[in-house]
Design a protein around this motif. Structure first.
Motif, short mmCIF file in Angstrom:
data_model
loop_
_atom_site.label_atom_id
_atom_site.label_comp_id
_atom_site.label_asym_id
_atom_site.label_seq_id
_atom_site.Cartn_x
_atom_site.Cartn_y
_atom_site.Cartn_z
N ARG A 20 0.67 -1.25 -0.06
CA ARG A 20 0.09 0.12 0.11
C ARG A 20 0.96 1.35 -0.06
O ARG A 20 0.58 2.28 -0.59
N ALA A 24 0.85 4.08 -3.03
CA ALA A 24 0.78 5.72 -2.54
C ALA A 24 1.62 6.45 -3.13
O ALA A 24 1.47 7.40 -3.77
N HIS A 28 -1.17 6.02 -6.55
CA HIS A 28 -2.41 5.41 -6.84
C HIS A 28 -3.24 5.67 -5.58
O HIS A 28 -2.90 5.91 -4.60
N ASP A 29 -4.35 5.60 -5.97
CA ASP A 29 -5.60 6.05 -5.02
C ASP A 29 -5.67 4.94 -4.06
O ASP A 29 -5.79 3.53 -4.63
N ALA A 31 -7.98 3.58 -2.45
CA ALA A 31 -9.02 2.67 -2.37
C ALA A 31 -9.17 1.63 -3.64
O ALA A 31 -9.70 0.79 -3.77
N THR A 32 -8.03 1.99 -4.62
CA THR A 32 -7.94 1.22 -5.62
C THR A 32 -7.00 -0.01 -5.54
O THR A 32 -6.80 -0.92 -6.17
#
Length: 158
Positions: A20, A24, A28-29, A31-32
């Protein structure tokens, strides 16, 4: 996809955090960024039935690898530890399996998919068919209900 075949789900949280964090940093979002788990699993009408049906095939498969690699033979005590609430095997009745999947999702900060490794389970086709039926009829609906309730999920996975 994280393959968890030994230990506790909590041990894999650093890998999820690394994934994650890298996502980030790459823009990248969050949530995706989906996390999936691949684990040993088998469902039966009771916890005892699931363990007793799955163990012989698991012991035979792991025993083969152990002989090839010079390891000690697997024991029922080792297996029972892996199916315990702290272990990574998703083996039991539908409620037990659903609870362990919920636990995995919580400690990993939310998972989007789970895949079962069932090939070392029963040699009886009927037991495998029953396991698949229970997954579809009881475990999957429990998971969908869990994921559709935002208050049931951890704050991190929302």
């Amino acid at each position: 996809m994280i393959a968890i075949i030994d230990g506790a789900f909590e041990r894999f949280r650093p890998l999820v955090d690394l994934y994650r964090g890298a996502g980030a940093r790459a823009g990248h979002d969050p949530a995706t960024l989906k996390v999936a788990v691949h684990a040993v699993g088998f469902v039966a009408d009771s916890d005892d039935d699931a363990r007793d049906i799955f163990f012989p095939g698991w012991a035979q498969m792991i025993g083969k690898y152990a002989r090839e690699r010079g390891w000690s033979q697997p024991t029922r005590a080792q297996f029972d530890e892996m199916v315990s609430p702290q272990g990574a095997f998703l083996i039991g009745d539908p409620a037990t399996v659903a609870a362990k999947i919920h636990h995995a999702s919580e400690v990993l900060g939310g998972i989007s998919r789970i895949a079962f490794q069932m090939t070392s389970a029963a040699f009886e086709t009927a037991a495998m068919i029953r396991s698949i039926e229970l997954l579809g009829a009881e475990v999957a609906p429990a998971m969908r209900a869990f994921h559709s309730n935002p208050w049931a999920r951890s704050a991190e996975s929302r």
